[in-house]
Design a protein around this motif. Structure first.
Motif, PDB file in Angstrom:
ATOM      1  N   VAL A  38       0.521  -1.190  -0.041  1.00 33.96           N
ATOM      2  CA  VAL A  38      -0.041   0.255   0.051  1.00 33.96           C
ATOM      3  C   VAL A  38       0.822   1.157  -0.132  1.00 33.96           C
ATOM      4  O   VAL A  38       2.063   1.425   0.785  1.00 33.96           O
ATOM      5  N   LEU A  39       0.535   2.072  -0.666  1.00 36.27           N
ATOM      6  CA  LEU A  39       1.125   3.380  -0.592  1.00 36.27           C
ATOM      7  C   LEU A  39       0.389   4.513  -0.050  1.00 36.27           C
ATOM      8  O   LEU A  39      -0.791   4.791  -0.745  1.00 36.27           O
ATOM      9  N   ALA A  49      -0.847   5.154   7.960  1.00 30.39           N
ATOM     10  CA  ALA A  49       0.369   4.119   7.776  1.00 30.39           C
ATOM     11  C   ALA A  49       0.607   3.101   8.758  1.00 30.39           C
ATOM     12  O   ALA A  49       1.004   2.104   8.424  1.00 30.39           O
ATOM     13  N   LEU A  50       0.760   3.647   9.984  1.00 33.64           N
ATOM     14  CA  LEU A  50       1.174   2.678  11.121  1.00 33.64           C
ATOM     15  C   LEU A  50       0.206   1.981  11.402  1.00 33.64           C
ATOM     16  O   LEU A  50       0.344   0.839  11.784  1.00 33.64           O
ATOM     17  N   ASP A  51      -1.297   2.284  11.211  1.00 31.32           N
ATOM     18  CA  ASP A  51      -2.284   1.532  11.277  1.00 31.32           C
ATOM     19  C   ASP A  51      -2.288   0.209  10.250  1.00 31.32           C
ATOM     20  O   ASP A  51      -2.489  -0.689  10.764  1.00 31.32           O
ATOM     21  N   LEU A  52      -1.961   0.730   9.247  1.00 31.44           N
ATOM     22  CA  LEU A  52      -2.180  -0.427   8.185  1.00 31.44           C
ATOM     23  C   LEU A  52      -0.902  -1.284   8.365  1.00 31.44           C
ATOM     24  O   LEU A  52      -1.095  -2.507   8.302  1.00 31.44           O
ATOM     25  N   THR A  60       4.424   1.866   2.292  1.00 29.58           N
ATOM     26  CA  THR A  60       5.325   3.063   1.919  1.00 29.58           C
ATOM     27  C   THR A  60       4.425   4.302   2.006  1.00 29.58           C
ATOM     28  O   THR A  60       3.356   4.412   1.343  1.00 29.58           O
ATOM     29  N   ALA A  61       5.010   5.257   2.874  1.00 32.80           N
ATOM     30  CA  ALA A  61       4.247   6.216   3.118  1.00 32.80           C
ATOM     31  C   ALA A  61       5.169   7.471   2.698  1.00 32.80           C
ATOM     32  O   ALA A  61       6.279   7.682   3.137  1.00 32.80           O
ATOM     33  N   ILE A  62       4.395   8.576   1.936  1.00 32.65           N
ATOM     34  CA  ILE A  62       5.089   9.634   1.244  1.00 32.65           C
ATOM     35  C   ILE A  62       4.482  11.020   1.609  1.00 32.65           C
ATOM     36  O   ILE A  62       3.147  10.915   1.669  1.00 32.65           O
ATOM     37  N   VAL A  81       7.438   0.869   8.646  1.00 34.68           N
ATOM     38  CA  VAL A  81       6.683   1.339   7.354  1.00 34.68           C
ATOM     39  C   VAL A  81       8.000   2.138   6.693  1.00 34.68           C
ATOM     40  O   VAL A  81       8.835   2.747   7.354  1.00 34.68           O
ATOM     41  N   GLU A  82       8.168   2.126   5.378  1.00 36.15           N
ATOM     42  CA  GLU A  82       9.216   2.765   4.413  1.00 36.15           C
ATOM     43  C   GLU A  82       8.723   4.245   4.465  1.00 36.15           C
ATOM     44  O   GLU A  82       7.605   4.633   3.920  1.00 36.15           O
TER      45      GLU A  82
END
Length: 246
Positions: A38-39, A49-52, A60-62, A81-82
């Motif tokens: 997931v992006l 993002a942390l929940d996922l 990957t979180a941007i 997470v990245e």
């Protein structure tokens, strides 16, 4: 970039101010089964993002705001997470994701068609056939900005340790589909009052769909609120699911 995204004092209280989970819960229900990739686009301080990641997704979180990404990474004590500072187009061209999601009305920070085209083209390169891109934008017909006034200010928000902050909005200008407003963050301690000015774009659904089609993204679903009701004239949201069109 707005002070909201680079002022560390505001970033540190971002989570306390933004506690709603309607969008998160909606999107979690639409994702493929973990451990799908997931992006998270416009990840902010990383709550979603942390929940996922805790649910077993490879995330990957941007976000273009370094202070936001730094705060998110600080919360990620397990390195699950990245985290990336930048835009989707900055990711490696061979990066692929089963789903991409743009939460928190981050899409409205794209103020012209060129920015939207750039995002959609970058997303298409990074989705497999059948992969989904979810995003939401406030429905311009609902004119939510009319409530962005001091008269509609909420009560002060407790921050812990006796600290609190009250957020007050002030509408400055509505020009075509761009809405500019100011936010005042009034703390009850030595920080006093901090301000942030923002401009958001309120795109019409047909405009959004047209650009997506030109970029090779196909509209699969559209909803008007987080209860999955159809989009109608006075719906508060435009929530859409796009997919890569073979």
């Amino acid at each position: 970039m707005d002070a909201l995204y680079h002022n560390t004092d505001i970033v540190e209280v971002y989570d306390a101010i933004n506690t709603s989970r309607e969008d998160f819960d909606f999107y979690i229900g639409e994702l493929p089964i973990a451990p799908a990739t997931v992006l998270d686009i416009g990840c902010g301080t990383g709550t979603f993002a942390l929940d996922l990641a805790r649910r077993g997704y490879m995330v990957t979180a941007i976000d273009p705001a370094p202070q936001m990404v730094a705060r998110a990474a600080q919360k990620d004590t397990h390195g699950s997470v990245e985290w990336v500072t930048g835009f989707v187009s900055d990711l490696p061209g061979n990066a692929k994701f089963d789903a991409a999601i743009m939460t928190g009305h981050a899409f409205q920070c794209l103020l012209d068609d060129t920015q939207v085209f750039t995002l959609f083209k970058a997303i298409k390169k990074r989705l497999p056939i059948g992969g989904s891109f979810w995003l939401e934008t406030r429905n311009p017909a609902a004119k939510s900005w009319l409530r962005w006034t001091p008269e509609h200010a909420t009560r002060p928000i407790a921050l812990g340790g006796g600290r609190s902050v009250q957020v007050v909005h002030e509408l400055l200008e509505v020009k075509d589909d761009l809405v500019t407003f100011k936010e005042r963050y009034s703390f009850n301690d030595q920080l006093g009052t901090l301000t942030s000015q923002s401009t958001l774009r309120f795109m019409e659904f047909d405009e959004l769909k047209c650009i997506a089609t030109k970029c090779g993204l196909k509209l699969l679903e559209v909803f008007g609120n987080w209860q999955r009701e159809p989009l109608v004239a006075d719906s508060p949201e435009i929530i859409i699911r796009l997919t890569k069109d073979a």
